[in-house]
Design a protein around this motif. Structure first.
Motif, PDB file in Angstrom:
ATOM      1  N   PRO A  88       0.809  -1.226   0.000  1.00 44.59           N
ATOM      2  CA  PRO A  88       0.000   0.000   0.000  1.00 44.59           C
ATOM      3  C   PRO A  88       0.843   1.278   0.000  1.00 44.59           C
ATOM      4  CG  PRO A  88      -0.933  -1.592   1.533  1.00 44.59           C
ATOM      5  CD  PRO A  88       0.402  -2.135   1.094  1.00 44.59           C
ATOM      6  N   ALA A  89       1.944   1.275   0.756  1.00 45.66           N
ATOM      7  CA  ALA A  89       2.817   2.457   0.774  1.00 45.66           C
ATOM      8  C   ALA A  89       3.469   2.662  -0.589  1.00 45.66           C
ATOM      9  CB  ALA A  89       3.884   2.306   1.857  1.00 45.66           C
ATOM     10  N   ALA A  90       3.950   1.572  -1.189  1.00 47.11           N
ATOM     11  CA  ALA A  90       4.578   1.677  -2.511  1.00 47.11           C
ATOM     12  C   ALA A  90       3.571   2.145  -3.556  1.00 47.11           C
ATOM     13  CB  ALA A  90       5.183   0.331  -2.915  1.00 47.11           C
ATOM     14  N   LEU A  91       2.341   1.648  -3.469  1.00 46.69           N
ATOM     15  CA  LEU A  91       1.308   2.041  -4.435  1.00 46.69           C
ATOM     16  C   LEU A  91       0.917   3.508  -4.287  1.00 46.69           C
ATOM     17  CD1 LEU A  91      -0.810  -1.207  -4.353  1.00 46.69           C
ATOM     18  CD2 LEU A  91       0.231  -0.213  -6.408  1.00 46.69           C
ATOM     19  N   PHE A  92       0.981   4.034  -3.067  1.00 48.60           N
ATOM     20  CA  PHE A  92       0.714   5.466  -2.870  1.00 48.60           C
ATOM     21  C   PHE A  92       1.720   6.292  -3.663  1.00 48.60           C
ATOM     22  CE2 PHE A  92       1.788   9.456  -0.794  1.00 48.60           C
ATOM     23  CZ  PHE A  92       0.553  10.074  -0.710  1.00 48.60           C
ATOM     24  N   TRP A  93       3.011   6.050  -3.454  1.00 42.45           N
ATOM     25  CA  TRP A  93       4.047   6.806  -4.156  1.00 42.45           C
ATOM     26  C   TRP A  93       4.026   6.516  -5.653  1.00 42.45           C
ATOM     27  CZ3 TRP A  93       5.908  10.831  -1.890  1.00 42.45           C
ATOM     28  CH2 TRP A  93       5.967  10.869  -0.501  1.00 42.45           C
ATOM     29  N   PHE A  94       3.711   5.284  -6.013  1.00 46.70           N
ATOM     30  CA  PHE A  94       3.648   4.854  -7.412  1.00 46.70           C
ATOM     31  C   PHE A  94       2.616   5.662  -8.190  1.00 46.70           C
ATOM     32  CE2 PHE A  94       1.687   1.594 -10.356  1.00 46.70           C
ATOM     33  CZ  PHE A  94       2.734   1.513 -11.248  1.00 46.70           C
ATOM     34  N   ARG A  95       1.390   5.721  -7.677  1.00 46.44           N
ATOM     35  CA  ARG A  95       0.336   6.400  -8.441  1.00 46.44           C
ATOM     36  C   ARG A  95       0.507   7.915  -8.438  1.00 46.44           C
ATOM     37  NH1 ARG A  95      -2.327   4.708  -3.727  1.00 46.44           N
ATOM     38  NH2 ARG A  95      -3.629   6.292  -2.722  1.00 46.44           N
ATOM     39  N   ALA A  97       3.397   9.529  -8.120  1.00 39.01           N
ATOM     40  CA  ALA A  97       4.553   9.831  -8.977  1.00 39.01           C
ATOM     41  C   ALA A  97       4.133   9.799 -10.441  1.00 39.01           C
ATOM     42  CB  ALA A  97       5.683   8.840  -8.717  1.00 39.01           C
ATOM     43  N   ALA A  98       3.246   8.865 -10.795  1.00 37.02           N
ATOM     44  CA  ALA A  98       2.715   8.824 -12.165  1.00 37.02           C
ATOM     45  C   ALA A  98       1.971  10.116 -12.484  1.00 37.02           C
ATOM     46  CB  ALA A  98       1.791   7.616 -12.341  1.00 37.02           C
ATOM     47  N   MET A  99       1.147  10.570 -11.546  1.00 41.94           N
ATOM     48  CA  MET A  99       0.390  11.814 -11.744  1.00 41.94           C
ATOM     49  C   MET A  99       1.338  13.003 -11.896  1.00 41.94           C
ATOM     50  SD  MET A  99      -2.694  13.064 -12.015  1.00 41.94           S
ATOM     51  CE  MET A  99      -3.872  11.991 -11.186  1.00 41.94           C
ATOM     52  N   ALA A 100       2.329  13.096 -11.018  1.00 43.44           N
ATOM     53  CA  ALA A 100       3.281  14.208 -11.082  1.00 43.44           C
ATOM     54  C   ALA A 100       4.078  14.176 -12.382  1.00 43.44           C
ATOM     55  CB  ALA A 100       4.224  14.163  -9.876  1.00 43.44           C
ATOM     56  N   TRP A 144       0.013   5.934 -17.512  1.00 39.42           N
ATOM     57  CA  TRP A 144      -0.666   6.659 -16.433  1.00 39.42           C
ATOM     58  C   TRP A 144      -2.108   6.165 -16.290  1.00 39.42           C
ATOM     59  CZ3 TRP A 144      -5.004   9.739 -17.134  1.00 39.42           C
ATOM     60  CH2 TRP A 144      -5.427  10.465 -16.019  1.00 39.42           C
ATOM     61  N   PHE A 145      -2.804   6.015 -17.423  1.00 33.59           N
ATOM     62  CA  PHE A 145      -4.179   5.513 -17.402  1.00 33.59           C
ATOM     63  C   PHE A 145      -4.222   4.132 -16.747  1.00 33.59           C
ATOM     64  CE2 PHE A 145      -7.753   3.132 -19.032  1.00 33.59           C
ATOM     65  CZ  PHE A 145      -8.805   4.035 -18.937  1.00 33.59           C
ATOM     66  N   ASN A 146      -3.297   3.264 -17.131  1.00 34.86           N
ATOM     67  CA  ASN A 146      -3.251   1.923 -16.546  1.00 34.86           C
ATOM     68  C   ASN A 146      -3.068   1.976 -15.029  1.00 34.86           C
ATOM     69  OD1 ASN A 146      -3.546   0.743 -19.051  1.00 34.86           O
ATOM     70  ND2 ASN A 146      -1.386   0.237 -19.297  1.00 34.86           N
ATOM     71  N   VAL A 147      -2.205   2.881 -14.560  1.00 37.69           N
ATOM     72  CA  VAL A 147      -1.960   3.005 -13.118  1.00 37.69           C
ATOM     73  C   VAL A 147      -3.235   3.396 -12.387  1.00 37.69           C
ATOM     74  CG1 VAL A 147      -0.803   4.398 -11.341  1.00 37.69           C
ATOM     75  CG2 VAL A 147       0.507   3.511 -13.281  1.00 37.69           C
ATOM     76  N   TRP A 148      -3.877   4.470 -12.850  1.00 37.28           N
ATOM     77  CA  TRP A 148      -4.998   5.044 -12.110  1.00 37.28           C
ATOM     78  C   TRP A 148      -6.320   4.316 -12.315  1.00 37.28           C
ATOM     79  CZ3 TRP A 148      -5.343   8.409  -8.211  1.00 37.28           C
ATOM     80  CH2 TRP A 148      -4.173   9.084  -7.859  1.00 37.28           C
ATOM     81  N   LYS A 175      -5.033  -9.338 -12.762  1.00 34.35           N
ATOM     82  CA  LYS A 175      -5.244  -8.234 -13.702  1.00 34.35           C
ATOM     83  C   LYS A 175      -4.267  -7.095 -13.418  1.00 34.35           C
ATOM     84  CE  LYS A 175      -8.916  -5.499 -15.807  1.00 34.35           C
ATOM     85  NZ  LYS A 175     -10.367  -5.223 -15.830  1.00 34.35           N
ATOM     86  N   ALA A 176      -4.094  -6.752 -12.144  1.00 32.91           N
ATOM     87  CA  ALA A 176      -3.149  -5.692 -11.778  1.00 32.91           C
ATOM     88  C   ALA A 176      -1.737  -6.061 -12.205  1.00 32.91           C
ATOM     89  CB  ALA A 176      -3.207  -5.437 -10.272  1.00 32.91           C
ATOM     90  N   MET A 177      -1.366  -7.332 -12.004  1.00 32.47           N
ATOM     91  CA  MET A 177      -0.031  -7.782 -12.391  1.00 32.47           C
ATOM     92  C   MET A 177       0.166  -7.688 -13.900  1.00 32.47           C
ATOM     93  SD  MET A 177       1.859 -10.457 -13.835  1.00 32.47           S
ATOM     94  CE  MET A 177       0.852 -11.928 -13.754  1.00 32.47           C
ATOM     95  N   LEU A 178      -0.832  -8.113 -14.676  1.00 37.98           N
ATOM     96  CA  LEU A 178      -0.701  -8.087 -16.134  1.00 37.98           C
ATOM     97  C   LEU A 178      -0.583  -6.655 -16.663  1.00 37.98           C
ATOM     98  CD1 LEU A 178      -3.199 -10.920 -17.133  1.00 37.98           C
ATOM     99  CD2 LEU A 178      -0.695 -10.990 -17.229  1.00 37.98           C
TER     100      LEU A 178
END
Length: 201
Positions: A88-95, A97-100, A144-148, A175-178
């Protein structure tokens, strides 16, 4: 020094302060690179874009090169440490960072005057740089679309952030992994397009 490095917030603040000191020293020695003006603003957007992209793609590659391949090797009783704390912490920064990365990239392209040309892949002006950066931008937008809209909603189900049955969790995890693997695949041509636009064309 250990006090600064033992705290992430202090480390990041110190990193920005060190950057400012470096800029001041370079300007003092060379008389060039003084902050200000439209060129410097474009550079600032580019620097923030690169910082954000390093965070985004770094975490994407962490998921795909480290976390996902390691999960089958982790004993079941230890897996909650990943699914409840680290992921969950990694996904917070991941999404975010994608937005930024997307926001700073679009601002950079707009302020540099090539947003329209890049989004149309250079078809309107025939400039190779606009084609290359445009391909990179479109790949980045797809990622970015895939992330969000795919990875994050499915990870919320897979990690139990949203209530779901076991079968739904397993399907969402796959699905998330693919889609994460899809983004990893796209990251190579995306990075090539971005870097080539600045260095080849």
């Amino acid at each position: 020094m250990a006090g600064i490095l033992s705290n992430l917030k202090s480390t990041v603040i110190a990193g920005f302060i060190l950057t400012v000191i470096m800029v001041v020293v370079v300007v003092a020695i060379t008389g060039e690179g003084m902050p200000g003006g439209s060129d410097w603003i474009a550079f600032l957007w580019r620097w923030l874009h690169v910082l954000s992209a390093v965070m985004w793609i770094g975490i994407l590659w962490y998921f795909n090169f480290v976390q996902i391949p390691s999960m089958p090797k982790i004993p079941d009783e230890q897996k909650p440490a990943i699914s409840k704390v680290i992921a969950p912490a990694a996904l917070f920064w991941f999404r975010w960072a994608a937005m930024a990365t997307i926001i700073t990239g679009l601002l950079l392209a707009h302020d540099s005057g090539y947003l329209g040309q890049a989004l149309t892949l250079g078809l309107l002006d025939g400039v190779a740089k606009h084609t290359a950066i445009g391909i990179g931008m479109w790949l980045g937008l797809i990622m970015w679309f895939n992330v969000w809209f795919v990875i994050w909603p499915n990870q919320k189900i897979a990690l139990g952030i949203v209530d779901a049955e076991a079968d739904a969790k397993a399907a969402s995890a796959r699905k998330a992994m693919l889609f994460s693997r899809t983004n990893t695949l796209l990251s190579f041509p995306m990075l090539y397009a971005m870097v080539s636009a600045q260095n080849i064309y």
